[in-house]
Design a protein around this motif. Structure first.
Motif, PDB file in Angstrom:
ATOM      1  N   THR A 135       1.025  -1.369   0.085  1.00 12.45           N
ATOM      2  CA  THR A 135      -0.132  -0.066  -0.162  1.00 12.45           C
ATOM      3  C   THR A 135       0.725   1.401   0.037  1.00 12.45           C
ATOM      4  N   THR A 136       2.150   1.325   0.808  1.00 14.72           N
ATOM      5  CA  THR A 136       3.004   2.353   1.003  1.00 14.72           C
ATOM      6  C   THR A 136       4.294   1.894   0.237  1.00 14.72           C
ATOM      7  N   GLY A 137       4.371   0.806  -0.599  1.00 11.33           N
ATOM      8  CA  GLY A 137       5.424   0.291  -1.095  1.00 11.33           C
ATOM      9  C   GLY A 137       5.010   0.212  -2.519  1.00 11.33           C
ATOM     10  N   LYS A 138       5.272  -0.659  -3.188  1.00  8.49           N
ATOM     11  CA  LYS A 138       5.291  -1.002  -4.720  1.00  8.49           C
ATOM     12  C   LYS A 138       4.003  -0.311  -5.320  1.00  8.49           C
TER      13      LYS A 138
ATOM     14  N   THR B  15       4.317  10.415  15.958  1.00  7.39           N
ATOM     15  CA  THR B  15       4.093   9.997  15.016  1.00  7.39           C
ATOM     16  C   THR B  15       4.698  10.804  13.852  1.00  7.39           C
ATOM     17  N   LEU B  16       4.878  10.248  12.684  1.00  2.00           N
ATOM     18  CA  LEU B  16       5.422  11.159  11.654  1.00  2.00           C
ATOM     19  C   LEU B  16       4.746  10.541  10.372  1.00  2.00           C
ATOM     20  N   TYR B  17       4.147  11.195   9.619  1.00  6.64           N
ATOM     21  CA  TYR B  17       3.707  11.087   8.405  1.00  6.64           C
ATOM     22  C   TYR B  17       4.736  11.051   7.091  1.00  6.64           C
ATOM     23  N   ARG B  18       5.771  10.131   6.973  1.00  6.37           N
ATOM     24  CA  ARG B  18       6.850  10.105   6.089  1.00  6.37           C
ATOM     25  C   ARG B  18       6.429  10.747   4.756  1.00  6.37           C
ATOM     26  N   ALA B  19       7.097  11.724   4.265  1.00 11.62           N
ATOM     27  CA  ALA B  19       7.026  12.433   3.130  1.00 11.62           C
ATOM     28  C   ALA B  19       7.389  11.398   2.047  1.00 11.62           C
ATOM     29  N   GLU B  20       8.373  10.675   2.009  1.00 13.61           N
ATOM     30  CA  GLU B  20       8.800   9.651   0.817  1.00 13.61           C
ATOM     31  C   GLU B  20       7.804   8.572   0.487  1.00 13.61           C
ATOM     32  N   ASP B  21       7.127   8.227   1.382  1.00 16.72           N
ATOM     33  CA  ASP B  21       6.176   7.017   0.918  1.00 16.72           C
ATOM     34  C   ASP B  21       4.787   7.268   1.603  1.00 16.72           C
TER      35      ASP B  21
ATOM     36  N   MET C  45      13.021   0.775   0.466  1.00 16.94           N
ATOM     37  CA  MET C  45      13.146  -0.699   0.721  1.00 16.94           C
ATOM     38  C   MET C  45      12.065  -1.430   0.117  1.00 16.94           C
ATOM     39  N   LEU C  46      10.683  -0.900  -0.038  1.00 15.43           N
ATOM     40  CA  LEU C  46       9.635  -1.602  -0.053  1.00 15.43           C
ATOM     41  C   LEU C  46       9.196  -1.029  -1.778  1.00 15.43           C
ATOM     42  N   GLY C  47      10.041  -0.466  -2.205  1.00 14.24           N
ATOM     43  CA  GLY C  47       9.797  -0.108  -3.775  1.00 14.24           C
ATOM     44  C   GLY C  47       8.635   0.896  -4.219  1.00 14.24           C
TER      45      GLY C  47
END
Length: 448
Positions: free
Chosen positions: A168-171, A390-396, A436-438
């Motif tokens: 879901t937040t990977g590939k 908690t962090l809503y990471r920007a990258e994924d 890591m999760l593409g």
């Protein structure tokens, strides 16, 4: 799909969805939208319409019912009704309980049926016909990925509900999609040390796995971490979603040489497979000189309640639990309990948080424009919502927070007191590099 008539009626919903300027070029799956000059379904009246897309039927319907309760409670709090719940503990103070950006929050609902095609159709109707500016919900990763893709193409924000697959937040991540719930990578990282302490490193596992994206992801993550600490995997067998009778899958476990059964099942499927495994006598067996063990990697209070005594002593992970004593959790449990008469599940917690996080981002951005909202959520750090900082990471677009390891209580004090928290795994232990999760987020889409 059902329309909720609070706080507006069907006519006003349709009128709100029909305002705007001339139609522009649309994605091929959308044929009857009316587009505003700025962005898709820009609210021009007194209300803003959110779309709550949950499984009201199917294998995950119990989770869906609790999600919808939480969404309805969030709308009340956003509009200044009730005691405010987590608005009182949320570290961001942009929301004042008087709506969002000067508009009253309204909503429509749909039934995903725990099926990807039905979920997409339901979300499409809410966007096209009802003017929903955001879609949220779901209790299946297959549904979440399908609807996230649709929302990306349509040009609205998707706030994922209960979805646990890495993909879901990977590939399959998308710029317009955001997930508060944790994933299978985090479950594996949190569970492995506890399983090592409880069962040692010389174990042989047999996996029964729901045959769709979440099950595959959960199986892969648990194998990664258990094999990394010395366990062997005897077999990994896929089972259809909603199978009901798992006896044909459990029988081979008895003579497999495995001394651990890992049930990568959720919802009613987990209730059924666990109950049948216990009926087959697996909990009372000794294999390889060890007591046979069962592990349920993803737990929920609703599932544990459904399985009854069969969950006693069985380990798993969860995103949140109503027994937590931080101020945010206590505020939410109190509000939910007063409204419905029982404590909320983790499904209710994550969807309530997502509704507030969306509203807060819109208020901070001063608009419901999807790309401005995405920018407000990316890299957003917050507290007071039940999982610590908690962090809503920007990258994924994945939230990172503490993860809970739980097990079935031996002596529950009530029908709801069926799980106990055995470890709060710190956020730092479940973090991983975004690449890591593409996958690629791609570009944000405003739908215009």
């Amino acid at each position: 799909m059902s329309l909720i008539r609070k706080p507006l009626n069907r006519r006003s919903i349709l009128r709100a969805g029909a305002v705007g300027g001339a139609a522009l070029a649309t994605p091929t799956i959308f044929t009857s939208k009316v587009w505003s000059a700025g962005y898709l379904n820009e609210p021009t009246g007194a209300e803003v319409i959110l779309g709550f897309n949950v499984p009201q039927t199917g294998a995950y319907a119990d989770e869906g019912a609790d999600e919808l309760r939480a969404y309805q409670l969030a709308v009340k709090h956003l509009n200044g009704e009730g005691d405010g719940g987590m608005l009182n503990t949320f570290s961001s103070k942009a929301l004042q309980g008087n709506g969002v950006n000067g508009k009253k929050v309204a909503y429509v609902t749909g039934d995903t049926q725990t099926k990807s095609d039905a979920a997409r159709a339901s979300a499409k109707r809410m966007i096209e016909k009802d003017g929903a500016v955001m879609i949220t919900g779901g209790s299946s990763s297959g549904v979440a990925i399908a609807v996230q893709s649709l929302c990306q193409e349509a040009g609205v924000i998707f706030m994922a509900g209960l979805t646990h697959s890495n993909d879901t937040t990977g590939k399959d991540k998308r710029k317009n999609g955001f997930r508060h719930f944790f994933n299978t990578e985090m479950s594996g990282a949190a569970l492995a040390p506890v399983l090592k302490n409880a069962f040692g490193t010389d174990r042989t596992a047999y996996h029964l796995t729901a045959d769709y994206t979440w099950g595959w992801s959960q199986e892969g993550s648990i194998k990664k971490y258990t094999e990394g600490m010395g366990w062997n995997t005897a077999a990994a067998v896929r089972t259809p979603l909603g199978a009901g009778d798992f006896s044909q899958y459990i029988t081979p476990v008895l003579n497999s040489g495995a001394d651990v059964l890992v049930l990568n099942h959720y919802g009613k499927d987990m209730v059924n497979s666990l109950t049948q495994a216990v009926q087959f006598g697996l909990r009372d067996k000794q294999v390889n000189g060890k007591d046979f063990a069962i592990v349920v990697p993803l737990y929920s209070r609703l599932m544990a309640q459904g399985a009854g005594e069969n969950v006693k002593g069985i380990f798993g992970s969860t995103n949140w639990h109503w027994s937590l004593q931080d101020e945010g959790s206590k505020a939410f449990v109190k509000s939910f309990g007063q409204e419905y008469g029982f404590p909320p599940s983790q499904a209710a917690h994550t969807t309530y948080c997502q509704a507030l996080l969306y509203a807060d981002a819109a208020q901070r951005a001063g608009t419901f424009e999807p790309c401005a909202l995405a920018a407000a959520l990316e890299g957003f750090e917050f507290d007071g919502m039940g999982n610590g900082p908690t962090l809503y990471r920007a990258e994924d677009h994945q939230c990172f927070k503490d993860v809970l390891v739980v097990k079935g209580k031996e002596n529950p004090s009530s029908q709801f007191d069926v799980l106990e928290v055995v470890e709060v795994t710190p956020r730092s232990q479940v973090e991983y590099p975004a690449e890591m999760l593409g996958g690629e987020l791609g570009a944000c889409n405003n739908g215009a």
